[in-house]
Design an enzyme around this catalytic site. Structure first.
Site, short mmCIF file in Angstrom:
data_model
loop_
_atom_site.label_atom_id
_atom_site.label_comp_id
_atom_site.label_asym_id
_atom_site.label_seq_id
_atom_site.Cartn_x
_atom_site.Cartn_y
_atom_site.Cartn_z
N ARG A 26 0.07 -15.08 -11.47
CA ARG A 26 -0.69 -13.68 -11.49
C ARG A 26 -1.27 -14.21 -13.46
O ARG A 26 -1.40 -13.35 -13.93
CB ARG A 26 0.36 -12.93 -12.15
CG ARG A 26 0.42 -11.81 -10.67
CD ARG A 26 0.01 -11.00 -10.68
NE ARG A 26 0.21 -9.88 -9.10
CZ ARG A 26 -0.21 -8.99 -8.65
NH1 ARG A 26 -0.88 -7.95 -9.31
NH2 ARG A 26 -0.36 -8.60 -7.65
N ARG A 30 -3.67 -9.21 -16.37
CA ARG A 30 -3.68 -8.26 -17.43
C ARG A 30 -2.87 -8.56 -18.97
O ARG A 30 -2.79 -7.51 -19.61
CB ARG A 30 -2.56 -6.89 -16.92
CG ARG A 30 -3.45 -5.95 -15.75
CD ARG A 30 -2.90 -5.04 -14.90
NE ARG A 30 -2.74 -5.18 -14.23
CZ ARG A 30 -1.51 -4.84 -13.46
NH1 ARG A 30 -1.24 -3.60 -13.78
NH2 ARG A 30 -0.05 -4.89 -12.85
N ARG A 39 -11.53 -6.18 -17.47
CA ARG A 39 -11.60 -5.25 -16.83
C ARG A 39 -11.88 -3.00 -17.00
O ARG A 39 -12.09 -2.71 -16.40
CB ARG A 39 -9.72 -5.21 -16.84
CG ARG A 39 -9.56 -4.58 -15.09
CD ARG A 39 -9.45 -4.09 -14.20
NE ARG A 39 -9.11 -3.32 -13.71
CZ ARG A 39 -8.89 -2.68 -13.50
NH1 ARG A 39 -9.97 -1.72 -13.53
NH2 ARG A 39 -7.54 -1.76 -12.63
N ASP A 75 -7.30 -10.99 -3.76
CA ASP A 75 -6.30 -9.99 -4.27
C ASP A 75 -5.61 -10.53 -2.72
O ASP A 75 -6.54 -10.75 -1.84
CB ASP A 75 -5.93 -8.61 -4.33
CG ASP A 75 -4.83 -7.91 -4.39
OD1 ASP A 75 -4.47 -7.75 -5.25
OD2 ASP A 75 -4.39 -7.72 -2.67
N TYR A 150 2.01 -3.71 4.20
CA TYR A 150 0.99 -2.35 3.48
C TYR A 150 0.34 -1.83 4.09
O TYR A 150 -0.14 -0.44 4.27
CB TYR A 150 -0.20 -3.33 2.79
CG TYR A 150 0.64 -4.09 0.96
CD1 TYR A 150 1.15 -2.39 -0.14
CD2 TYR A 150 1.52 -5.10 0.45
CE1 TYR A 150 1.47 -3.44 -0.80
CE2 TYR A 150 1.59 -5.53 0.18
CZ TYR A 150 2.16 -4.51 -1.64
OH TYR A 150 2.85 -4.77 -2.52
O1 1CP Z 1 -3.55 -14.78 -10.95
C1 1CP Z 1 -3.56 -15.04 -10.39
O2 1CP Z 1 -2.56 -15.51 -10.07
C2 1CP Z 1 -4.94 -14.39 -9.04
C3 1CP Z 1 -4.37 -13.57 -8.97
C4 1CP Z 1 -3.68 -12.14 -8.10
C5 1CP Z 1 -2.72 -13.10 -7.01
C6 1CP Z 1 -3.08 -13.78 -6.63
C7 1CP Z 1 -4.12 -10.59 -7.79
C8 1CP Z 1 -4.46 -9.94 -8.65
N1 1CP Z 1 -2.94 -10.49 -6.75
C9 1CP Z 1 -2.35 -11.43 -6.20
C10 1CP Z 1 -1.82 -11.52 -4.89
C11 1CP Z 1 -1.48 -10.02 -4.47
N2 1CP Z 1 -1.41 -8.22 -4.13
C12 1CP Z 1 0.14 -9.93 -3.63
C13 1CP Z 1 0.99 -11.44 -3.68
C14 1CP Z 1 1.90 -11.74 -4.89
C15 1CP Z 1 3.39 -10.91 -5.53
O3 1CP Z 1 4.34 -10.74 -5.01
O4 1CP Z 1 2.72 -10.73 -6.74
C16 1CP Z 1 1.27 -8.41 -3.66
C17 1CP Z 1 1.97 -8.48 -3.21
C18 1CP Z 1 -0.02 -8.32 -4.15
C19 1CP Z 1 -0.33 -6.94 -3.82
C20 1CP Z 1 -0.80 -5.85 -4.93
N3 1CP Z 1 -2.69 -6.17 -5.88
C21 1CP Z 1 -0.61 -4.91 -6.13
C22 1CP Z 1 1.22 -5.06 -5.89
C23 1CP Z 1 1.65 -3.86 -5.70
C24 1CP Z 1 3.48 -3.07 -4.77
O5 1CP Z 1 3.27 -3.77 -4.37
O6 1CP Z 1 3.72 -4.03 -6.01
C25 1CP Z 1 -0.75 -4.82 -7.20
C26 1CP Z 1 -0.52 -4.12 -8.32
C27 1CP Z 1 -2.09 -5.49 -6.83
C28 1CP Z 1 -3.69 -5.33 -7.82
C29 1CP Z 1 -4.15 -6.15 -8.23
N4 1CP Z 1 -4.07 -7.49 -8.50
C30 1CP Z 1 -4.81 -8.04 -9.32
C31 1CP Z 1 -4.18 -7.95 -10.62
C32 1CP Z 1 -4.83 -8.16 -11.62
C33 1CP Z 1 -4.31 -5.86 -9.83
C34 1CP Z 1 -3.54 -5.39 -10.83
C35 1CP Z 1 -5.23 -4.35 -10.63
C36 1CP Z 1 -5.62 -4.16 -11.92
O7 1CP Z 1 -6.29 -5.15 -12.79
O8 1CP Z 1 -5.81 -2.84 -12.34
#
Ligand code: 1CP
Length: 352
Positions: A26, A30, A39, A75, A150
């Site tokens: 990540r 954020r 964003r 994502d 999910y």
């Molecule tokens: O920089 C990076 O790593 C690239 C961006 C990235 C990646 C690799 C994002 C952006 N999401 C992911 C993968 C992802 N998404 C995973 C696998 C990695 C991990 O375990 O963290 C998972 C489980 C998700 C699902 C997801 N999408 C969540 C987690 C929900 C939960 O179950 O707790 C969330 C919060 C998102 C939205 C999201 N994805 C990415 C961002 C920056 C965000 C937040 C959105 C925003 O800016 O409001």
């Protein structure tokens, strides 16, 4: 003379490196003010679907820090939208009609990446054009079981009880869903490599929910099927197994290059369980970035010591960086890991 291979790719292949390469799960996100600025102008889904914006936020951390790899800003749920799944981000993914029946499994359409998610492939091309030559780009997908969590539960959850009970109440439908997702993610990852991704990573964020027999039957069924056709892409394959310390023996014989691990077990123990055939990626606790600078160095130093100095370690956090993290702590971490590991002589010893 052969061109030198970037340290990240060398470490994936367990070749010697001048220093331990590092990237951060990540790393685009954020905790960076420049991400929050972009964003504030665009919804998350707009970011994902706009190649210029997605490429911009992918590159943001690379402008700030000497990271050794980039990861595409996207994502794990993005390709599912391409398969006909209606979802929104609030901020975690919410699936509007959870999949719990054979009919809803069968209703998922096949993924044709060039047709269904062309913006992801275009983002990859733009990022490659903007990256320095020594910094490879990682493409990624959700591992089939994590996507199933999910899809079946419909929203983030601590226990994903509906998904776990689905494995027991309707194992045949669960296997069909895993197979569908594996085929789709295989096509998706192959298309990402063709567009320019130089390594491919599968995120098994919810591996830790499963006992080894269910992990084998469902999660590894999906991973084996997803990666079966990926070797011909010619890029390293990474499998991140969150909360997987009880599962390391199960993944040791997978046809993959790197296992990503959380912070819960020392890398030395993980490497012994995996054997010499796998590189490891990890595994600093994301919370350690809240320590004093001196303590952060100590915690990062312990990860390097545990990794042991043998080729095949990529430094990373054990899970995604927290939005509250100070970017200056990230800068200090990267400098320390590079500097300290460049003094290792390849045998695990550190020069005084
Ligand atoms: O920089 C990076 O790593 C690239 C961006 C990235 C990646 C690799 C994002 C952006 N999401 C992911 C993968 C992802 N998404 C995973 C696998 C990695 C991990 O375990 O963290 C998972 C489980 C998700 C699902 C997801 N999408 C969540 C987690 C929900 C939960 O179950 O707790 C969330 C919060 C998102 C939205 C999201 N994805 C990415 C961002 C920056 C965000 C937040 C959105 C925003 O800016 O409001």
């Amino acid at each position: 003379m052969t061109a030198t291979i970037p340290p990240f790719l060398a470490a994936c292949r367990r070749q010697p490196v001048p220093y331990t390469p590092l990237w951060i799960m990540r790393q685009a996100g954020r905790y960076l003010p420049e991400y929050r600025r972009v964003r504030s102008q665009a919804e998350f889904t707009t970011l994902l679907r706009s190649p210029e914006l997605a490429a911009e936020v992918t590159l943001q951390p690379l402008r700030r820090f000497p990271l050794d790899a980039a990861i595409l800003f996207s994502d794990i749920m993005t390709p599912l939208q391409g398969m006909g799944v209606s979802l929104s981000f609030e901020p975690g993914p919410v699936v509007h009609e959870p999949i719990r029946t054979d009919a809803s499994v069968d209703a998922l359409s096949q993924l044709v990446p060039e047709r269904d998610v062309p913006f992801v492939l275009e983002s990859i091309r733009l990022v490659r054009a903007g990256l320095p030559a020594g910094v490879p780009l990682i493409g990624f997908a959700g591992a089939p079981f994590t996507l199933l969590c999910y899809l079946v539960c419909g929203r983030p959850s601590k226990e994903f009880g509906a998904a776990r009970s689905f494995l027991y109440s309707n194992p045949a439908a669960a296997e069909r869903l895993i197979d569908r997702l594996a085929d789709a993610m295989s096509a998706y990852l192959r298309a990402q490599a063709a567009a320019g991704a130089q390594a491919l990573m599968l995120f098994e964020s919810w591996a830790g929910l499963l006992a080894p027999p269910q992990f084998e039957r469902f999660a590894l069924r999906g991973v084996r099927r997803a990666v079966a056709g990926l070797r011909e892409a010619g890029v390293p394959l990474i499998y991140y197994v969150n909360q997987g310390s009880a599962l390391m023996e199960c993944v040791a014989d997978l046809d993959l290059d790197v296992i990503g691990v959380d912070w819960r077990s020392p890398l030395g123990t993980v490497r012994r369980k995996l054997g010499p055939g796998k590189a490891v990626q990890g595994n600093l606790d994301p919370a350690a970035l809240f320590a004093s600078p001196e303590d952060l160095r100590r915690h990062a130093g312990r990860v390097l010591d545990e990794a042991g100095g043998a080729p095949g370690h990529i430094f990373n956090l054990g899970h995604g960086i927290w939005p509250e993290t100070d970017p200056d702590a990230v800068a200090r971490l990267i400098d320390y890991v590079h500097e300290r590991s460049s003094r290792q002589d390849g045998t695990g010893a550190v020069a005084p």
